[in-house]
Design an enzyme around this catalytic site. Structure first.
Site, PDB file in Angstrom:
ATOM      1  N   CYS A   1      15.709  24.283  -3.788  1.00  0.00           N
ATOM      2  CA  CYS A   1      15.785  25.199  -2.647  1.00  0.00           C
ATOM      3  C   CYS A   1      14.834  24.708  -1.563  1.00  0.00           C
ATOM      4  O   CYS A   1      13.887  25.406  -1.175  1.00  0.00           O
ATOM      5  CB  CYS A   1      15.433  26.606  -3.091  1.00  0.00           C
ATOM      6  SG  CYS A   1      16.493  27.168  -4.416  1.00  0.00           S
TER       7      CYS A   1
ATOM      8  N   GLU B   1      -4.052  -5.281  -9.022  1.00  0.00           N
ATOM      9  CA  GLU B   1      -3.645  -4.008  -9.659  1.00  0.00           C
ATOM     10  C   GLU B   1      -2.282  -3.609  -9.127  1.00  0.00           C
ATOM     11  O   GLU B   1      -2.086  -2.494  -8.649  1.00  0.00           O
ATOM     12  CB  GLU B   1      -4.628  -2.875  -9.292  1.00  0.00           C
ATOM     13  CG  GLU B   1      -6.038  -3.031  -9.764  1.00  0.00           C
ATOM     14  CD  GLU B   1      -6.966  -1.941  -9.176  1.00  0.00           C
ATOM     15  OE1 GLU B   1      -6.638  -1.327  -8.142  1.00  0.00           O
ATOM     16  OE2 GLU B   1      -8.024  -1.720  -9.769  1.00  0.00           O
TER      17      GLU B   1
ATOM     18  N   ARG C   1       3.982  -1.264  -7.962  1.00  0.00           N
ATOM     19  CA  ARG C   1       5.324  -1.296  -7.372  1.00  0.00           C
ATOM     20  C   ARG C   1       6.018  -2.651  -7.526  1.00  0.00           C
ATOM     21  O   ARG C   1       7.185  -2.719  -7.883  1.00  0.00           O
ATOM     22  CB  ARG C   1       5.200  -0.974  -5.870  1.00  0.00           C
ATOM     23  CG  ARG C   1       6.507  -0.640  -5.185  1.00  0.00           C
ATOM     24  CD  ARG C   1       6.282  -0.477  -3.670  1.00  0.00           C
ATOM     25  NE  ARG C   1       5.131   0.338  -3.353  1.00  0.00           N
ATOM     26  CZ  ARG C   1       5.167   1.661  -3.182  1.00  0.00           C
ATOM     27  NH1 ARG C   1       6.303   2.292  -3.266  1.00  0.00           N
ATOM     28  NH2 ARG C   1       4.064   2.327  -2.902  1.00  0.00           N
TER      29      ARG C   1
HETATM   30  C1  LIG Z   1      -1.643   3.089  -6.345  1.00  0.00           C
HETATM   31  C2  LIG Z   1      -2.695   2.094  -6.621  1.00  0.00           C
HETATM   32  C3  LIG Z   1      -2.350   0.807  -7.059  1.00  0.00           C
HETATM   33  C4  LIG Z   1      -0.930   0.328  -7.172  1.00  0.00           C
HETATM   34  O1  LIG Z   1      -0.304   0.317  -5.938  1.00  0.00           O
HETATM   35  P1  LIG Z   1       1.162  -0.322  -5.768  1.00  0.00           P
HETATM   36  O2  LIG Z   1       1.517   0.034  -4.372  1.00  0.00           O
HETATM   37  O3  LIG Z   1       2.021   0.322  -6.778  1.00  0.00           O
HETATM   38  O4  LIG Z   1       1.026  -1.782  -5.987  1.00  0.00           O
HETATM   39  C5  LIG Z   1      -3.383  -0.057  -7.376  1.00  0.00           C
HETATM   40  N1  LIG Z   1      -4.676   0.311  -7.267  1.00  0.00           N
HETATM   41  C6  LIG Z   1      -5.048   1.544  -6.856  1.00  0.00           C
HETATM   42  C7  LIG Z   1      -6.487   1.871  -6.779  1.00  0.00           C
HETATM   43  C8  LIG Z   1      -4.072   2.461  -6.504  1.00  0.00           C
HETATM   44  O5  LIG Z   1      -4.432   3.673  -6.084  1.00  0.00           O
END
Ligand SMILES: *Cc1c(COP(=O)(O)O)cnc(C)c1O
Length: 439
Positions: A341, A272, A275
């Site tokens: 601010c 998943e 980034r």
């Molecule tokens: C934020 C998140 C991701 C993605 O994380 P990255 O750091 O963008 O790869 C994947 N799975 C879950 C459950 C997340 O909370």
């Protein structure tokens, strides 16, 4: 290593004729190439699938690109589920990895047929009562303690709010089976933004071992293992980027060592990532609108922390390039600020840059993930536009900038800020243009 923007001054000067700064710019080519490398790196696993973390870049045009590349979508809220559905992700194309989940979110996830990844053992009965337990279900594991690689602490899962304990996993799998679940998955997210090829392999080792134990304890063979997100990007120019092929091979090795001998060689690997997929391929383009010299030298931008929160929130480093001055010596020290601010509204502190003037354009790098999406409206600041730099070199507006009427929209019900009345206080396009052209 030097960080080069994916746009030039000339190109930005062309873009700002149509899209005034600040705006986000995304590079379709970079995103597609990365998507293909990721699929290749895990190509050894026939069931492999990446579910892009929607929260990183929740824009339908970006999601559409990733859908075309064969990715699924990882959602964490009601609205993200609606977005994924609208883009055309169907049923098991959607992973629902939420926490502190409202009832209506689970109800929608069930209606869409998404794969639900439970964050807590108490959510089993909660979900069952709302919408029943689906045949396919996943549980998020939190092993507690500290997560280390080569004796270095990467993060502290023991302090994180997410996931089941080890014992709860065993109980949870049994309870889910009683309630009708047939296909099981296991998930964990133990460290964020890891710039370390060892992260996924180490995490995979933990999850694979746990899957083997769970199979022995409960007789339930997990069918998929979700390594979640956390693969990082080099925000700093001196950082070494991750090698996704080495990461894929590292996971493969753990797979051969742990799952295959246990007779679990048919497990599918899911990820998943957010980034890693879009982070480097989006930037925030902004203009220097003021220079201020007091106890420090300040460059004031037309963007602020409401457009990109990471520096203010985490002290995160984002590299900055002053366009047209890429080769000039960085011999001036500046704080680069927005206009909130709040004194933490600084994109950079004591940053060495070339001598910069009002009117210069800056590129704030690596803002393609967790950038726009973390935006907010503090101080009445408005969200910017998002523009997609297509592979054919054309630019496409993929989200318009907010206007004051968007800000007023949620209290429109009083009639106080009706379109009619609101417009009286808002400068017309002509008036705005006139103000902008008086340099
Ligand atoms: C934020 C998140 C991701 C993605 O994380 P990255 O750091 O963008 O790869 C994947 N799975 C879950 C459950 C997340 O909370």
């Amino acid at each position: 290593m030097e960080k080069k923007p994916f746009v030039t001054l000339k190109q930005v000067e062309e873009l700002v004729k149509t899209y005034p700064t600040p705006f986000y710019l995304y590079d379709e080519k970079g995103i597609r190439e990365t998507a293909r490398r990721v699929k290749e790196a895990f190509g050894w696993n026939p069931g492999y699938r990446e579910y892009f973390a929607v929260k990183a870049t929740p824009n339908p045009a970006i999601l559409q690109i990733l859908r075309e590349e064969g990715f699924g979508a990882d959602c964490s809220s009601y609205t993200e589920l609606l977005l994924a559905d609208a883009v055309g992700f169907k049923k098991e194309d959607i992973m629902f990895s939420s926490n502190v989940t409202p009832r209506e979110d689970f109800a929608l996830a069930r209606r869409l047929g998404a794969v639900i990844n439970l964050d807590d053992i108490s959510h089993i009965d909660f979900l069952n009562e709302i919408a029943g337990i689906p045949e396919t279900i996943c549980c998020r594991y939190n092993p507690g303690g500290s997560f280390t690689i080569h004796n270095e602490i990467m993060d502290t899962p023991g302090e994180a709010k997410y996931g089941f304990t080890r014992e709860q996993l065993t109980q949870g799998f049994r309870r889910l089976r009683e309630l009708g679940a047939k296909r099981f998955g296991l998930h964990a997210f133990l460290a964020s933004n890891t710039v370390e090829n060892g992260y996924y392999p180490k995490l995979a080792g933990i999850l694979f071992q746990t899957a083997v134990e769970l199979a022995q304890e409960t007789g339930i063979r997990p069918e998929f293992i979700n390594l979640s997100g956390g693969v990082g990007i080099p925000y700093r120019p001196d950082q070494q980027p991750n090698d996704i092929y080495r990461i894929g091979e590292g996971v493969h090795k753990a797979f051969e060592e742990i799952l295959v001998p246990a007779g679990l060689g048919d497990v599918a690997i899911y990820t998943e990532m957010g980034r890693f997929i879009t982070g480097p391929y989006g930037c925030l383009i902004s203009k220097v609108i003021h220079e201020k010299k007091t106890y420090r030298d300040y460059l004031g931008l037309d963007a602020c922390a409401a457009n990109l929160m990471r520096p203010a929130m985490y002290g995160a480093y984002h590299h900055i390039t002053v366009l047209g001055k890429e080769n000039a010596p960085c011999d001036h020290m500046y704080d680069v600020t927005g206009g909130l601010c709040e004194n933490n509204d600084k994109f950079a502190i004591n940053r060495m840059l070339p001598e910069t003037q009002v009117g210069d354009y800056v590129v704030i790098h690596d803002a393609g993930a967790h950038g726009f999406s973390m935006g907010y409206n503090y101080n009445g600041k408005l969200r910017s536009a998002e523009v997609l730099w297509r592979e054919d070199g054309s630019a496409q507006l993929i989200r318009r900038a907010e206007t004051p009427m968007d800000y007023f929209a949620t209290f429109d019900f009083t009639g106080l800020f009706s379109q009619e009345k609101g417009k009286r206080f808002i400068l017309s396009d002509q008036e705005l243009e006139a103000a902008a052209s008086k340099k």
